[in-house]
Design a protein around this motif. Sequence first.
Motif, short mmCIF file in Angstrom:
data_model
loop_
_atom_site.label_atom_id
_atom_site.label_comp_id
_atom_site.label_asym_id
_atom_site.label_seq_id
_atom_site.Cartn_x
_atom_site.Cartn_y
_atom_site.Cartn_z
N ALA A 97 19.98 63.27 23.40
CA ALA A 97 20.03 61.80 23.39
C ALA A 97 21.42 61.33 22.98
N GLY A 98 21.92 60.36 23.74
CA GLY A 98 23.25 59.82 23.48
C GLY A 98 24.34 60.43 24.32
N THR A 99 24.02 61.56 24.99
CA THR A 99 25.03 62.20 25.84
C THR A 99 24.68 62.06 27.32
N GLU A 100 23.61 61.33 27.61
CA GLU A 100 23.08 61.33 28.98
C GLU A 100 24.05 60.75 30.00
N GLU A 101 24.99 59.90 29.58
CA GLU A 101 25.92 59.29 30.52
C GLU A 101 27.24 60.05 30.62
#
Length: 309
Positions: free
Chosen positions: A157-161
Amino acid sequence: MKRASLILALLLAAAPAFAGAQAQPPVNRFAATEVAQERFDVGVLQVERHGQRGRPLILVPGVAGGAWVWQDTIRKFRGSHSVYVVTLPGFDGRARVPGNMMEAVQQSLRDLVTSRQLAKPVLVGHGLGGMIALAVAQDLPGLVGGVVSIDGLPVVAGTEELPPEQRAQLADGIVRRTSGLTPEQYAAQQQQYLRGAGVLDMGRADELAKLSSRSDPEAAVQYTAARTAADLRPGLSKITAPVMVIAPYFELDEADPNATLASKVAYYRELMTGTPKLDIMGMSGSRHYVMIDQPERFTDVLRGFLNSL
């Protein structure tokens, strides 16, 4: 008088030993106590089997976890299911193995399913274990019967982009910043994490930290880096088995004051986009170790999922 002096001398002589016995630390209430019916190795994994009938369950712990994570789950389900509890290399006193341990674990889990001819097992993973369970379900779509992932996602979570190269750089940064911890530093880190994000009760956090700190700090770093670099989302459509992701929620932990349980469930659902048979179960009043914070509710959720298959 002489007799009284003799008794006093004996008591004084025994006092250090008695005091030492009294000073023994209490038994950790979360330590592994359930006796396995069978213990064996498959690839890099240590495996314990509890129970011998019903649909197989494979329990996969998260970072620094061991069989102790699943003691309550074992007690609740060994009468109706054959329960296979795995311990990853580098965790809970087991030595690290060379190479990519994440890939080795996934291959060993695939080998466990095929070598034991397990019929449609349900993979239950916690954190890192949840990500590993999703990866195995992608690789064995016809053989896995279901996945329950406890706060484990296909991408951190938080690295998806982030593009893949930036995610890899982030993983390398984790290795550079956190490698080389002494056992004392690692134990303090584990206590801080479990008190801040692991469980709600501080007493439970401290006991769990004593168990998780038995893992190899370098192994924890390697798995964390591998998980950070990974992105399983392109393969989610390959999973044919039903998947449930449990999303724990504790309001005071949320950085965004407008965040709600519903918004967290929606976020997890977005990260799982493409999974054919998906259910996101929000669980309020829990941190990462849902099975410790709310054991009865977790049991009910898992039993309900199994009954739905």
